[in-house]
Design an enzyme around this catalytic site. Sequence first.
Site, mmCIF file in Angstrom:
data_model
loop_
_atom_site.group_PDB
_atom_site.id
_atom_site.type_symbol
_atom_site.label_atom_id
_atom_site.label_comp_id
_atom_site.label_asym_id
_atom_site.label_seq_id
_atom_site.Cartn_x
_atom_site.Cartn_y
_atom_site.Cartn_z
ATOM 1 N N LYS A 281 -11.023 -7.648 8.046
ATOM 2 C CA LYS A 281 -10.498 -6.319 8.362
ATOM 3 C C LYS A 281 -11.656 -5.357 8.625
ATOM 4 O O LYS A 281 -11.660 -4.633 9.614
ATOM 5 C CB LYS A 281 -9.626 -5.788 7.206
ATOM 6 C CG LYS A 281 -9.163 -4.366 7.460
ATOM 7 C CD LYS A 281 -8.515 -3.694 6.277
ATOM 8 C CE LYS A 281 -8.474 -2.199 6.480
ATOM 9 N NZ LYS A 281 -8.031 -1.445 5.318
ATOM 10 N N LYS B 279 -14.348 5.103 -2.762
ATOM 11 C CA LYS B 279 -14.749 5.545 -1.425
ATOM 12 C C LYS B 279 -16.255 5.864 -1.401
ATOM 13 O O LYS B 279 -16.944 5.519 -0.462
ATOM 14 C CB LYS B 279 -13.937 6.782 -1.033
ATOM 15 C CG LYS B 279 -13.821 6.964 0.455
ATOM 16 C CD LYS B 279 -13.074 8.240 0.763
ATOM 17 C CE LYS B 279 -11.838 8.007 1.561
ATOM 18 N NZ LYS B 279 -11.212 9.255 1.993
ATOM 19 N N HIS C 135 -11.080 0.900 11.763
ATOM 20 C CA HIS C 135 -11.327 2.262 12.233
ATOM 21 C C HIS C 135 -12.517 2.884 11.511
ATOM 22 O O HIS C 135 -13.335 3.573 12.084
ATOM 23 C CB HIS C 135 -10.063 3.108 12.040
ATOM 24 C CG HIS C 135 -9.432 2.971 10.677
ATOM 25 N ND1 HIS C 135 -9.130 1.755 10.123
ATOM 26 C CD2 HIS C 135 -9.086 3.888 9.748
ATOM 27 C CE1 HIS C 135 -8.609 1.934 8.923
ATOM 28 N NE2 HIS C 135 -8.575 3.214 8.670
ATOM 29 N N ARG C 136 -12.635 2.583 10.198
ATOM 30 C CA ARG C 136 -13.724 3.144 9.409
ATOM 31 C C ARG C 136 -15.065 2.576 9.874
ATOM 32 O O ARG C 136 -16.025 3.301 10.084
ATOM 33 C CB ARG C 136 -13.499 2.782 7.932
ATOM 34 C CG ARG C 136 -14.071 3.770 6.956
ATOM 35 C CD ARG C 136 -13.568 3.470 5.554
ATOM 36 N NE ARG C 136 -12.254 2.879 5.549
ATOM 37 C CZ ARG C 136 -11.075 3.357 5.482
ATOM 38 N NH1 ARG C 136 -10.965 4.242 5.301
ATOM 39 N NH2 ARG C 136 -9.916 2.821 5.561
ATOM 40 N N ASP D 230 -11.806 11.641 7.132
ATOM 41 C CA ASP D 230 -10.364 11.799 7.006
ATOM 42 C C ASP D 230 -9.743 10.671 7.804
ATOM 43 O O ASP D 230 -10.203 10.361 8.904
ATOM 44 C CB ASP D 230 -9.903 13.158 7.534
ATOM 45 C CG ASP D 230 -8.532 13.511 6.981
ATOM 46 O OD1 ASP D 230 -8.325 13.379 5.763
ATOM 47 O OD2 ASP D 230 -7.647 13.900 7.768
ATOM 48 N N PHE E 111 -5.268 -2.089 0.914
ATOM 49 C CA PHE E 111 -4.731 -0.915 0.221
ATOM 50 C C PHE E 111 -3.850 -0.126 1.186
ATOM 51 O O PHE E 111 -3.741 -0.459 2.377
ATOM 52 C CB PHE E 111 -5.873 -0.035 -0.312
ATOM 53 C CG PHE E 111 -6.698 0.597 0.803
ATOM 54 C CD1 PHE E 111 -7.690 -0.117 1.440
ATOM 55 C CD2 PHE E 111 -6.462 1.916 1.210
ATOM 56 C CE1 PHE E 111 -8.443 0.457 2.466
ATOM 57 C CE2 PHE E 111 -7.211 2.499 2.224
ATOM 58 C CZ PHE E 111 -8.197 1.761 2.857
ATOM 59 N N GLY E 112 -3.261 0.931 0.684
ATOM 60 C CA GLY E 112 -2.507 1.860 1.522
ATOM 61 C C GLY E 112 -1.505 1.181 2.440
ATOM 62 O O GLY E 112 -0.655 0.390 1.993
ATOM 63 N N TYR E 113 -1.608 1.464 3.714
ATOM 64 C CA TYR E 113 -0.637 0.975 4.702
ATOM 65 C C TYR E 113 -0.953 -0.430 5.221
ATOM 66 O O TYR E 113 -0.260 -0.918 6.122
ATOM 67 C CB TYR E 113 -0.566 1.966 5.880
ATOM 68 C CG TYR E 113 0.037 3.296 5.488
ATOM 69 C CD1 TYR E 113 1.413 3.509 5.546
ATOM 70 C CD2 TYR E 113 -0.767 4.338 5.026
ATOM 71 C CE1 TYR E 113 1.966 4.719 5.171
ATOM 72 C CE2 TYR E 113 -0.229 5.559 4.640
ATOM 73 C CZ TYR E 113 1.139 5.740 4.721
ATOM 74 O OH TYR E 113 1.689 6.941 4.340
HETATM 75 P P1 IMP Z 1 -7.762 10.001 3.008
HETATM 76 O O1 IMP Z 1 -8.560 9.792 4.259
HETATM 77 O O2 IMP Z 1 -8.507 9.604 1.790
HETATM 78 O O3 IMP Z 1 -7.153 11.356 2.968
HETATM 79 O O4 IMP Z 1 -6.558 8.961 3.019
HETATM 80 C C1 IMP Z 1 -5.692 8.829 4.073
HETATM 81 C C2 IMP Z 1 -4.509 7.929 3.829
HETATM 82 O O5 IMP Z 1 -4.472 6.937 4.867
HETATM 83 C C3 IMP Z 1 -4.470 7.201 2.514
HETATM 84 O O6 IMP Z 1 -3.165 7.255 2.053
HETATM 85 C C4 IMP Z 1 -4.852 5.792 2.859
HETATM 86 O O7 IMP Z 1 -4.188 4.867 2.059
HETATM 87 C C5 IMP Z 1 -4.417 5.660 4.319
HETATM 88 N N1 IMP Z 1 -5.385 4.798 4.980
HETATM 89 C C6 IMP Z 1 -6.577 5.170 5.528
HETATM 90 N N2 IMP Z 1 -7.254 4.081 5.969
HETATM 91 C C7 IMP Z 1 -6.468 3.025 5.676
HETATM 92 C C8 IMP Z 1 -6.646 1.604 5.847
HETATM 93 O O8 IMP Z 1 -7.663 1.100 6.334
HETATM 94 N N3 IMP Z 1 -5.614 0.854 5.425
HETATM 95 C C9 IMP Z 1 -4.498 1.346 4.862
HETATM 96 N N4 IMP Z 1 -4.289 2.632 4.653
HETATM 97 C C10 IMP Z 1 -5.279 3.478 5.060
#
Ligand code: IMP
Length: 216
Positions: free
Chosen positions: A187, A15, A192-193, A71, A163-165
């Site tokens: 992407k 990150k 959103h980021r 966040d 990654f993640g969702y």
């Molecule tokens: P944090 O912001 O690091 O606390 O993470 C938030 C959670 O949301 C994590 O589990 C991420 O995997 C998920 N997340 C945030 N942005 C994304 C994305 O762009 N794709 C998939 N999962 C996301």
Amino acid sequence: MKNHKLLIATGNKGKFQEISSLLGDYQFSCISASDYNLEEPIEDGNDFAQNSLIKAKYYGNKTNLLALADDSGLCVDVLDGDPGIHSARWAVDDSTGKRDFNLAFARIAQKLQEKAIDLQNDKITAYFICNLTIFNPINNKYKSFEGRVDGVLTFPARGDKGFGYDPIFISKIFEDKTFAQIDPSKKESISHRTEAFKKFSSFFGSADFADLLNNN
Ligand code: IMP
């Protein structure tokens, strides 16, 4: 000229690199929170904005540096915005403490089925949110920026990028492919980021930004 030290409020190396490269062309010299031996703050806010402010304030006050925190998470409309700020938590396997997103996908699917949602045929609207906050510990001023991307969920999960969702999320723009099936740069172009960072960078040069940096 890089004339402002900016603490990136994350201990996560990936990150940190992502954020410092997004800010690469600007006037910041980025420092990672992992350079300081700090405990992580308790994120007990009620929404993304509160949690990013909690993190920015915590790291800013501990280091006396301008701090930037984010966040983010996935919100499912019919689940009243869950997993939302608990997105990371929903992926933790309580028996091992390890992160497994298949578990999070199964949790979401189960909650949807409890609401009699048909996973194959119903349109399950959802969105990702990213909230960014910059905080100046010298004058206590801060500013937040939020980005959002809308889409629908699909089951079972598809794709191995991202990654993640990402494997269960299809954005409106990419119609049938999940975020984990498209090129990461595609992407990134709509994420959103990225939207939150665009809002942040358009703040540079403004009178409000000068005010936030003004320690006199
Ligand atoms: P944090 O912001 O690091 O606390 O993470 C938030 C959670 O949301 C994590 O589990 C991420 O995997 C998920 N997340 C945030 N942005 C994304 C994305 O762009 N794709 C998939 N999962 C996301």
